[in-house]
Write an enzyme that holds these catalytic residues in place. Structure first.
Site, PDB file in Angstrom:
ATOM      1  CD  GLN A  27       3.428   3.741  33.093  1.00  5.18           C
ATOM      2  OE1 GLN A  27       3.278   4.956  32.944  1.00  5.18           O
ATOM      3  NE2 GLN A  27       4.355   3.059  32.447  1.00  5.18           N
ATOM      4  CG  HIS A  53       0.168  -1.079  24.352  1.00  9.49           C
ATOM      5  ND1 HIS A  53      -0.761  -0.083  24.534  1.00  9.49           N
ATOM      6  CD2 HIS A  53       1.361  -0.551  24.677  1.00  9.49           C
ATOM      7  CE1 HIS A  53      -0.143   1.010  24.959  1.00  9.49           C
ATOM      8  NE2 HIS A  53       1.144   0.761  25.051  1.00  9.49           N
ATOM      9  CD  GLN A  84     -14.232  10.449 -16.477  1.00  7.12           C
ATOM     10  OE1 GLN A  84     -13.738  11.113 -17.389  1.00  7.12           O
ATOM     11  NE2 GLN A  84     -15.543  10.353 -16.304  1.00  7.12           N
ATOM     12  CD  GLU A 130      -2.532   1.308   2.669  1.00  2.68           C
ATOM     13  OE1 GLU A 130      -2.582   0.315   3.415  1.00  2.68           O
ATOM     14  OE2 GLU A 130      -3.099   2.386   2.929  1.00  2.68           O
ATOM     15  N   GLY A 151      -2.623   3.353  31.530  1.00  7.40           N
ATOM     16  CA  GLY A 151      -3.807   3.026  32.320  1.00  7.40           C
ATOM     17  C   GLY A 151      -3.480   2.152  33.526  1.00  7.40           C
ATOM     18  N   GLY A 155      -0.953   6.154  26.914  1.00  9.54           N
ATOM     19  CA  GLY A 155      -0.838   7.591  26.695  1.00  9.54           C
ATOM     20  C   GLY A 155       0.493   8.114  27.189  1.00  9.54           C
ATOM     21  CB  CYS A 175       0.512   1.089  28.435  1.00  6.57           C
ATOM     22  SG  CYS A 175       2.296   1.331  28.370  1.00  6.57           S
ATOM     23  CD  GLU A 192      -3.661  -1.759  23.125  1.00  2.20           C
ATOM     24  OE1 GLU A 192      -3.648  -2.518  24.104  1.00  2.20           O
ATOM     25  OE2 GLU A 192      -3.102  -0.642  23.126  1.00  2.20           O
TER      26      GLU A 192
HETATM   27  N1  GLN Z   1       3.864   7.185  29.143  1.00  2.00           N
HETATM   28  C1  GLN Z   1       4.036   5.901  29.706  1.00  2.00           C
HETATM   29  C2  GLN Z   1       5.451   5.378  29.531  1.00  2.00           C
HETATM   30  O1  GLN Z   1       6.190   5.828  28.715  1.00  2.00           O
HETATM   31  C3  GLN Z   1       3.032   4.924  29.153  1.00  2.00           C
HETATM   32  C4  GLN Z   1       3.208   4.628  27.704  1.00  2.00           C
HETATM   33  C5  GLN Z   1       2.006   4.009  27.072  1.00  2.00           C
HETATM   34  O2  GLN Z   1       0.895   4.074  27.592  1.00  2.00           O
HETATM   35  N2  GLN Z   1       2.179   3.454  25.899  1.00  2.00           N
HETATM   36  O3  GLN Z   1       5.848   4.466  30.217  1.00  2.00           O
END
Ligand code: GLN
Length: 549
Positions: free
Chosen positions: A394, A521, A196, A145, A392, A363, A390, A523
């Site tokens: 911490q 992660h 086109q 892609e 979340g 995050g 992650c 997900e």
């Molecule tokens: N900011 C956090 C760290 O660097 C968590 C990273 C994340 O959620 N991917 O450890």
């Protein structure tokens, strides 16, 4: 003429971005794989960034981390999900990466003193990378892609690579243009002209499309097919109608109905060894359409506003992972986007009481962080299932340290390096990296093993004693606070094999119906046909929570 084992399908966009080139690429892969072919998929990102790790997720969407730690575009996630396979860094390239290799090679005198030019050396490096990826995965077919749309300055050298490869191996290369046909409300008719123009622009680069995937709100009628065929110089049967669909996972089935697969084989001179078997896929698609019962999931995050629009692309894999587990369990997760900033002062948290489950995804940085901590506290104190990914996890540890242990100064050094209780601290190997300001590709990235503690929620959900999950972080639970957190009731149910790094934290079932966070992660490894056990456990807790209300 060069003859070799691999075939190449290039997918390029016309008219505008965001119409589903990635899904088209993935779906072509799915229908070919269903015929027993070995397929791989590559993404070319025209950015100068060497990887997606340094791109802004609001603009560029989620950073998808591969098994080997490469930080890539979210389309790579779609490829992995549709193909049900792990890809590697060989499958992802950016303009930056391509130039970086050419320049390094030049510095090493590998061009033997010749002038190194944009053409042919850049396209040759692109071709080289594509071939390596095909080789590495022993693919019968590699689908590539090209990011952006035809006519953009940025992807011209990638189009040049297609032209050069096709010149050498005409029998092995085909091109698909994914275009868009608008139906302007005031006109009320589907218009073919932009497509086109797109095809004509593509022709100007020396490439003629073998197929047009015609994306539109509605299916293409025969009049439009005829027109496109004539003006774009593409046989009508090779114009594939791709109307809007309820779910992206419908697309392979629609392609199949339009005999796209058969025609691809024909144009590439491949023998159809077995009929397409999409039975498992169709079952999944059917299950995905369950509408009752619902569970409402609140995702407390940031990155949502871009101008007047709300984007949730930054959490794409989380959304998909929830869908897969929902399809498996026969429940429909209804997701609400909650801006963490709304809870920054701790006001209005009762609004969270309506959710059957609360999730704080990964995050970075300070924005909305207190709001997230407040939301986690609400979920914990009100027995609402909580899943932290992650950041979340911490933040859940900080929340417990602050409100259960009473350590007011509990924080992560990412935000406050001088805090009195650094619950989340920088990993020793990251200290140097930060000191040097060397941020690109230097986090703890990719797959690491975790040992699970018998009898815990996590271990029971996985049904095994160790797992391998993907990571992307710089900070960790500080070993000095493990005992304190354990005394407060936290069970570290997954740790690194040497026991030093805390990979999963949970509260026991007797205390809370589901309160679990992962340093990795999960997900990123959830697949349509193999949902992630922790997402399934979270949804099942959410379902029980709803019943109990
Ligand atoms: N900011 C956090 C760290 O660097 C968590 C990273 C994340 O959620 N991917 O450890």
């Amino acid at each position: 003429m060069e003859k070799e084992g691999h075939k190449y399908i290039f997918v390029i966009g016309g008219v505008m971005s965001g119409v589903g080139k990635g899904v088209a690429t993935s779906s072509i892969g799915t229908i070919l794989k269903a015929r027993g072919f070995k397929v791989t998929a590559l993404k070319i990102d025209p950015y100068i960034n060497v990887d997606a790790g340094t791109m802004n997720p609001t603009e560029h969407g989620e950073v998808f981390v591969l098994k080997d730690g490469d930080e890539t575009d979210q389309d790579m996630g779609n490829y992995e999900r549709f193909l049900g396979e792990d890809l590697t860094r060989a499958n992802y390239m950016t303009t930056g990466r391509v130039y970086q290799s050419v320049i390094t090679r030049e510095r090493n005198l590998e061009y033997k003193g010749r002038c190194v030019e944009v053409v042919p050396h850049i396209p040759l490096e692109v071709i080289d990378r594509i071939k390596k990826a095909a080789e590495e995965s022993a693919a019968d077919v590699a689908i590539i892609e090209v990011g952006g749309t035809v006519g953009e300055y940025q992807n011209i050298l990638f189009l040049e690579a297609i032209r050069m490869l096709k010149l050498k191996q005409p029998q092995d290369v085909i091109t698909v243009i994914v275009s868009y046909l608008p139906i302007p409300s005031k006109i009320g008719e589907m218009k073919t002209k932009p497509t086109q123009y797109a095809v004509r622009t593509l022709n100007g680069t020396g490439i003629h499309p073998d197929f047009i995937v015609a994306r539109a709100e509605r299916p293409l009628d025969s009049k439009r097919k005829e027109k496109l065929g004539l003006f774009c110089n593409v046989p009508e049967e090779r114009i594939i109608s791709a109307p809007d669909v309820e779910s992206i996972y419908d697309v392979p089935l629609n392609f199949e109905q339009d005999k796209f697969g058969e025609q691809i084989l024909e144009t590439l001179g491949l023998q159809n060894t077995q009929p397409a078997d999409l039975s498992k896929w169709s079952e999944f698609v059917k299950r995905l359409k369950v509408i009752e019962p619902t569970v409402s999931i609140g995702i407390v995050g940031k990155y949502f506003g871009t101008g007047d629009y709300l984007l949730s692309d930054a959490y794409l894999s989380v959304i998909e992972a929830l869908k897969f587990s929902g399809a498996e369990a026969g429940v429909k997760p209804v997701i609400d986007w909650i801006n963490a900033k709304d809870f920054q002062n701790g006001d209005g948290l009762e609004a969270l009481g309506t959710y059957d489950g609360i999730l704080v995804p990964g995050g970075f940085g300070e924005t909305g962080i207190e709001g997230k901590i407040n939301a986690i506290r609400y979920a914990r104190e009100n027995s609402i299932p909580y899943f932290g990914l992650c950041y979340g996890m911490q933040l859940a540890m900080i929340e417990i340290a602050r409100h259960k242990v009473g350590l007011e100064g509990a924080h992560t050094v990412e935000i406050n390096p001088a805090c009195s209780h650094p619950i989340i601290d920088v990993m020793p190997e990251q200290k140097d990296v930060i000191a040097k300001g060397n941020y690109g590709g230097t986090m703890r990235l990719g797959v690491y093993k975790a040992e699970l503690v018998k009898g815990t929620i996590a271990q029971k959900a996985y049904g095994k004693d160790s797992v391998e999950e993907r990571h992307r972080h710089r900070y960790e639970v500080n070993p000095e606070y493990i005992e304190t957190l354990e005394k407060a009731g936290v069970v570290f149910s997954g740790t690194s094999p040497d026991g030093v790094l805390m990979e999963i934290a949970e509260l026991p079932k007797e205390v809370h119906p589901f309160f679990l966070g992962t340093q990795f992660h999960p997900e990123l490894q959830a697949r349509p046909l193999a949902p992630h056990p922790l997402f399934s456990a979270f949804l099942s807790a959410a379902r029980d929570c709803k019943k109990g209300k």
